[in-house]
Design a protein around this motif. Structure first.
Motif, PDB file in Angstrom:
ATOM      1  N   LEU A 239       0.846  -1.187   0.000  1.00 32.39           N
ATOM      2  CA  LEU A 239       0.000   0.000   0.000  1.00 32.39           C
ATOM      3  C   LEU A 239       0.876   1.229   0.000  1.00 32.39           C
ATOM      4  O   LEU A 239       1.839   1.307   0.774  1.00 32.39           O
ATOM      5  N   ARG A 244      -2.489   4.597   3.288  1.00 32.00           N
ATOM      6  CA  ARG A 244      -2.697   3.566   4.301  1.00 32.00           C
ATOM      7  C   ARG A 244      -3.736   4.043   5.327  1.00 32.00           C
ATOM      8  O   ARG A 244      -3.657   5.157   5.843  1.00 32.00           O
ATOM      9  N   LYS A 245      -4.711   3.176   5.579  1.00 33.93           N
ATOM     10  CA  LYS A 245      -5.790   3.439   6.552  1.00 33.93           C
ATOM     11  C   LYS A 245      -6.679   4.615   6.160  1.00 33.93           C
ATOM     12  O   LYS A 245      -7.429   5.122   6.996  1.00 33.93           O
ATOM     13  N   LEU A 252      -6.197  -6.579   0.443  1.00 31.16           N
ATOM     14  CA  LEU A 252      -4.765  -6.754   0.201  1.00 31.16           C
ATOM     15  C   LEU A 252      -4.505  -7.948  -0.707  1.00 31.16           C
ATOM     16  O   LEU A 252      -3.650  -7.894  -1.588  1.00 31.16           O
ATOM     17  N   GLU A 266      -7.498  -4.817   4.441  1.00 31.19           N
ATOM     18  CA  GLU A 266      -6.475  -4.026   5.132  1.00 31.19           C
ATOM     19  C   GLU A 266      -6.739  -3.939   6.618  1.00 31.19           C
ATOM     20  O   GLU A 266      -5.808  -3.850   7.416  1.00 31.19           O
TER      21      GLU A 266
END
Length: 373
Positions: A239, A244-245, A252, A266
């Motif tokens: 990622l 990310r997040k 994934l 994720e």
């Protein structure tokens, strides 16, 4: 509830009210006679003398109605079946966000046929008194507003069927723009840009030829060909740090099996989505500040939406291509397993070769995610 579903709900409620009034509350014809009145709906007639109780009987027992009786029965029971179809499509769209195009097309044809039978019953073959009856018995037949209400209801029903399978382009989608139309400043300002990914890929300690050789030595295990960014790690998915997040439903790794999709998201959850539970697949592009990445959302039961992005490692089937070509090939592979899954108009255009419709900003992305949660 989003605006599309609210619109379908409002139209469906209006349709139900008009149908109920036209079929069960109001009479279609009222005849005035010297000794009382006679009223008729689509199934029966009722004579109410000035003194005494009213008497009801079926139209089939009544002489002189001609074609009105069979047309009335066909219109009445046909409208009930049409209402079941409209209700199924409306409820399916409101609950899941998708409805069957095939059923809507069937409903269009049925609604137009019922519109014709209602017009024939109300205006062409309705019960009419002869000139002798009008002169001798002062018998006069008057049409009520019920036929007009039913005609309006049938048009509303067809509109409900249309909106049940139609999504507005104004729901937050950007215009169809090639990826190259994204301002250069937006693309080059991201931490991970295309040239940088190519440089990192070339700096991997394990060269690409060796990776191919190892794959062939493992007995020909099939693996997709995801974008180069997904080949930067032996574990499968990489990622971009700046995303990310920040995204929902991110997958994934996903294995396509005969039964369904075995995915790892994720957030750490594992989801097994059966092909029979997939109700729709949506193709879109991220906003420019999210790298304008093309992604697929696989919509099934509540809480199990899967979002496949360019860095998702897909195994189980050979999916060729890079970028949009890879995403389009993956879409076709999934549709081969679940051909009944619905595609909205924007996704169909992506399937035919156009760029995916772009969500203009993070607000539109959030609204899109809310529909699929």
């Amino acid at each position: 509830m989003d605006r599309d579903r609210s619109r379908v709900l409002a139209l469906f409620v209006a349709y139900l009210v008009l149908v109920a009034v036209a079929l069960f509350v109001m009479n279609w014809f009222v005849a005035s006679m010297p000794f009382g009145t006679m009223s008729m709906d689509l199934r029966s007639a009722q004579i109410c003398p000035d003194t005494g109780q009213c008497d009801s009987f079926s139209l089939s027992e009544m002489r002189g109605t001609g074609s009105y009786a069979p047309l009335g029965g066909l219109t009445f029971f046909g409208t009930l079946l049409f209402t079941l179809l409209v209700g199924y499509q409306a409820i399916t769209r409101i609950v899941s966000g998708f409805a069957s195009e095939t059923l809507s097309k069937l409903g269009y044809a049925g609604g137009m046929i019922l519109f014709g039978t209602a017009v024939a019953a109300a205006f062409l073959f309705g019960p009419q008194a002869s000139s002798l009856e009008r002169e001798m018995m002062q018998f006069d037949v008057t049409r009520t507003a019920a036929p007009f209400l039913l005609l309006i209801a049938l048009l509303l029903g067809i509109i409900v069927l249309y909106y049940a399978v139609t999504q507005r382009n104004a729901e937050g989608l950007g215009e169809y723009k090639p990826l190259t139309d994204v301002p250069i400043s937006n693309r080059t300002s991201q931490p991970i840009a295309t040239p940088k990914r190519l440089t990192l890929s070339s700096e991997l300690p394990i060269p690409r030829p060796k990776r191919i050789t190892l794959s062939s030595e493992l007995g020909g295990k099939t693996k997709s060909s995801p974008p180069a960014s997904a080949l930067q790690s032996d574990t499968g998915s990489v990622l971009p740090e700046h995303l990310r997040k920040r995204l929902n439903f991110v997958v994934l790794s996903a294995e396509l099996t005969r039964a369904g999709i075995d995915a790892r998201r994720e957030d750490g959850s594992s989801k097994l989505v059966m092909w029979r539970d997939v109700v729709g697949i949506v193709a879109r592009r991220m906003p420019p500040d999210h790298d304008a990445l093309t992604f697929l959302d696989i919509v099934s039961v509540a809480g199990s939406t899967l979002r496949v992005l360019p860095w998702t490692r897909v195994t189980g089937e050979v999916i060729g291509g890079e970028g949009d070509a890879f995403t389009r090939a993956l879409l076709e592979a999934m549709l081969a397993h679940c051909p009944e899954a619905s595609l909205d108009p924007a996704t169909k255009r992506f399937q035919s070769g156009e760029p995916a419709a772009q969500l203009k900003d993070a607000t539109k992305l959030a609204a899109h995610d809310e529909k699929l949660a």
